[in-house]
Design a protein around this motif. Structure first.
Motif, PDB file in Angstrom:
ATOM      1  N   ASP A   1     -10.910  -0.095  -7.182  1.00 58.28           N
ATOM      2  CA  ASP A   1     -11.244   1.111  -6.420  1.00 58.28           C
ATOM      3  C   ASP A   1     -11.384   2.347  -7.300  1.00 58.28           C
TER       4      ASP A   1
ATOM      5  N   VAL B   1      -1.661  -6.741   9.094  1.00 55.67           N
ATOM      6  CA  VAL B   1      -2.656  -6.151  10.005  1.00 55.67           C
ATOM      7  C   VAL B   1      -1.987  -5.424  11.172  1.00 55.67           C
TER       8      VAL B   1
ATOM      9  N   TYR C   1      -1.931  -1.823  10.313  1.00 53.29           N
ATOM     10  CA  TYR C   1      -3.178  -1.155   9.909  1.00 53.29           C
ATOM     11  C   TYR C   1      -3.394   0.165  10.639  1.00 53.29           C
ATOM     12  N   ALA C   2      -3.167   0.158  11.949  1.00 54.42           N
ATOM     13  CA  ALA C   2      -3.459   1.365  12.727  1.00 54.42           C
ATOM     14  C   ALA C   2      -2.661   2.545  12.179  1.00 54.42           C
TER      15      ALA C   2
ATOM     16  N   MET D   1      -3.822   3.347   8.343  1.00 56.98           N
ATOM     17  CA  MET D   1      -5.173   3.913   8.220  1.00 56.98           C
ATOM     18  C   MET D   1      -5.283   5.284   8.886  1.00 56.98           C
ATOM     19  N   ALA D   2      -4.549   5.480   9.968  1.00 56.12           N
ATOM     20  CA  ALA D   2      -4.611   6.787  10.633  1.00 56.12           C
ATOM     21  C   ALA D   2      -3.999   7.869   9.748  1.00 56.12           C
TER      22      ALA D   2
ATOM     23  N   PRO E   1      -6.241   7.955   5.438  1.00 54.86           N
ATOM     24  CA  PRO E   1      -7.639   7.515   5.533  1.00 54.86           C
ATOM     25  C   PRO E   1      -8.324   7.286   4.190  1.00 54.86           C
ATOM     26  N   THR E   2      -7.782   7.849   3.104  1.00 51.08           N
ATOM     27  CA  THR E   2      -8.449   7.643   1.812  1.00 51.08           C
ATOM     28  C   THR E   2      -7.802   6.528   0.991  1.00 51.08           C
TER      29      THR E   2
ATOM     30  N   LYS F   1      -6.946   2.791  -0.107  1.00 48.36           N
ATOM     31  CA  LYS F   1      -7.642   1.508   0.006  1.00 48.36           C
ATOM     32  C   LYS F   1      -6.602   0.401   0.131  1.00 48.36           C
ATOM     33  N   VAL F   2      -6.667  -0.284   1.263  1.00 45.07           N
ATOM     34  CA  VAL F   2      -5.699  -1.345   1.554  1.00 45.07           C
ATOM     35  C   VAL F   2      -6.293  -2.707   1.188  1.00 45.07           C
ATOM     36  N   HIS F   3      -5.567  -3.476   0.428  1.00 47.71           N
ATOM     37  CA  HIS F   3      -5.984  -4.837   0.069  1.00 47.71           C
ATOM     38  C   HIS F   3      -4.929  -5.812   0.585  1.00 47.71           C
ATOM     39  N   ASN F   4      -5.375  -6.722   1.404  1.00 52.58           N
ATOM     40  CA  ASN F   4      -4.476  -7.661   2.077  1.00 52.58           C
ATOM     41  C   ASN F   4      -4.813  -9.063   1.577  1.00 52.58           C
TER      42      ASN F   4
END
Lengths: 363, 363
Positions: A265, A309, A312-313, A316-317, A320-321, A323-326
């Motif tokens: 990233d 997951v 995630y909500a 991410m909320a 927002p910037t 970067k999530v890698h699962n």
């Protein structure tokens, strides 16, 4: 993580996975035992180049591939230095590269002598099979690792352990480079790695206050190792920065490495794309960064209940910037199940963002 | 291109592909006809959310999915505006959004009257099925599209064509936004798109000299469309910037779009990741850029002989910072077979880099 890079480049990636349902199996064409020569040889017939996502493929399997004319990158001659820490220490010493004081010890008395000569403590490592802090122990007496001597003797080797001085280091660093068979080498910026309990917790790229001599020395050392060992693909060189301003080589990995995840990233070319380019003998990509700072924080263990997951909500909320890698792995204590990267202009802000986003996934 | 984003997020993506060996089939779980309700319904049982990479899934198939309780995103009510340009013009006019003068014409005389009222020339479009310049023609007389009237009449519709004023535009722009079912909308920077022969050739992000009113108007228009049409996922709004400084809506796409490919390498969140987040009703990612300028150039046609990969050595050696995306399609004249993105601080340099890297793949 190599699959997305392969898709973007239009490179067909075929995966020999250990078991069905592993994350690697997302693109698995075959499930089989990588220690079985016939299985690996048969798989290799379907591809142009073979590479690995870990160093544990046995030498006899690798050499059978080479004998059969398969392009194995990195090759067995290079990979054995990542497979055996004693061989690695011997070779780096031969190359004149900076390493901690070390010795090969086959008897407790030898180990106790080394400890006595090095201030009463030392680090003992099993030459093979250790990772993430396993197979590494700080000791004040050979008696603390007596069972390792027994195991090493039974391992079919010569019963040797590696002992190293306990380095008085200021911090840990990592220098990633990539090398293609034709010899071209590209280096990413030197990074700082933060370890907790022997496991990498976060990575800061570039390492703060590393511009100039420190960055130059680290890059020179990594390039010398890549050339000296004939590495193909990504090479991660883990380093100590000592309190007296020396740089010593700690460990090597001959593959994309946790200390390089930020590059996916944060850099023009991520380490997985670069590894593919290198093993395919394609020109290497730029290693510059998008922004002044990139910080990667591992998600270790994950939530006590449920999956990544499910968070995630929230993550991410609020971030927002980031970067999530699962990795799609079942969370369990201590397991690396994903990572989060943040980039930006202010180091404090970037560290805060990456840490707080990753924290959402931990209980 | 949605597969890499899905892998990084740990989202399991299942693909219903039209035919074996299509690029989509890289992750295809099933091959089947997307116009066959039973096929799509059966496939939909295996997933949580259904989305699309084109707008041609018939309304009756979409509505059967909705009736069966499947989450279809974007849904048929929104998608029909991307499927039928007459419906789109009607709806945008109802919403009070800026569009070129237009009319629904069912007879040559009506078309000739429109042409006469608009300076002797107009653009005629078939309401359905056009793309990349197909189904769009500049005419000075209804006689030039008499066969279209016949075909439209036979199409089962009411034989109508769309006619629009020939807009005197300075340049073409595109505004991409993403919207999730809960209503959150995120907008990327307004971009300039350069068309050659009705096909997008390159995209500059952000559109030069667009800061301020122009960017605000474009974003407002796109958000109004996303909300007004109830769009879920990525919405691309193609715009004209007229010589008298108006912004008019040209076309819509309800999916990740060529004008947003730059975001994969140039923005915090690429359009494919954002589309997945939106259709999964997850919070949307940041839409800021890594560097001041990103330029994407399409590889149209590709080499006359051989494959894109045959040119990798040359392209990568001379353009180490360019990001090459290869769709894995067989090159043929005019076909979009890949794209190249470059980013940086100086627009002239970035344009040069992206164009010259892409040129390596063209004869």
């Amino acid at each position: 993580m190599m699959v997305p890079a392969a898709i973007e480049l239009g490179v067909e990636l075929r995966v020999l996975a250990e078991a069905d349902g592993m994350s690697a199996a997302i693109a698995a064409d075959r499930v089989g035992d990588y220690t079985d020569t016939a299985t690996v040889l048969d798989f290799a017939k379907t591809v142009d180049v073979v590479t690995f996502d870990h160093e544990h493929v046995p030498q006899d399997v690798l050499r059978a591939l080479v004998d059969a004319g398969v392009a194995v990158r990195p090759g067995p001659d290079a990979l054995r230095y990542a497979q055996d820490k004693l061989l690695m220490r011997e070779r780096l010493s031969e190359l004149g590269l900076p390493v901690p004081d070390w010795a090969r010890v086959v008897a407790p008395a030898e180990l106790d002598a080394f400890i006595a000569e090095h201030g009463g403590a030392a680090v003992v490592k099993t030459p093979r099979g250790g990772y993430d802090g396993k197979g590494v122990r700080v000791v004040r007496s050979a008696a603390e690792v007596s069972e390792w001597f027994t195991a090493a003797a039974e391992d079919g080797g010569q019963g040797a352990l590696l002992v190293e001085e306990l380095v008085d280091f200021r911090r840990e660093l990592a220098q990633l480079v990539a090398r293609r068979p034709s010899g071209e080498v590209a280096a990413w910026p030197l990074v700082e790695t933060v370890q907790v309990g022997g496991v990498c917790s976060e990575v800061i790229a570039p390492a703060p206050k590393s511009a100039g001599r420190l960055a130059d020395v680290a890059a020179d050392v990594a390039v010398a190792i890549a050339d000296g060992l004939g590495v193909t693909g990504v090479l991660a060189v883990e380093l100590f920065e000592t309190v007296d301003d020396r740089v010593l080589v700690n460990e090597l990995a001959l593959r994309p490495h946790n200390s390089g995840h930020w590059s996916m990233d944060g850099a023009t070319t991520g380490q997985f794309e670069q590894h593919l380019r290198a093993v395919l003998d394609l020109p290497l990509g730029g290693t510059g960064t998008h922004r002044p700072w990139s910080v990667m924080v591992n998600i270790l263990g994950g939530p006590e209940e449920g999956q990544l997951v499910d968070r995630y909500a929230e993550a991410m909320a609020n971030h927002p910037t980031a970067k999530v890698h699962n990795y799609g792995k079942q969370p369990r204590p201590g397991r690396k199940v994903g990572h989060v990267t943040a980039v930006g202009d202010d180091l404090d802000d970037v560290v805060y963002e990456a840490r707080s986003a990753a924290a959402v996934f931990q209980d």
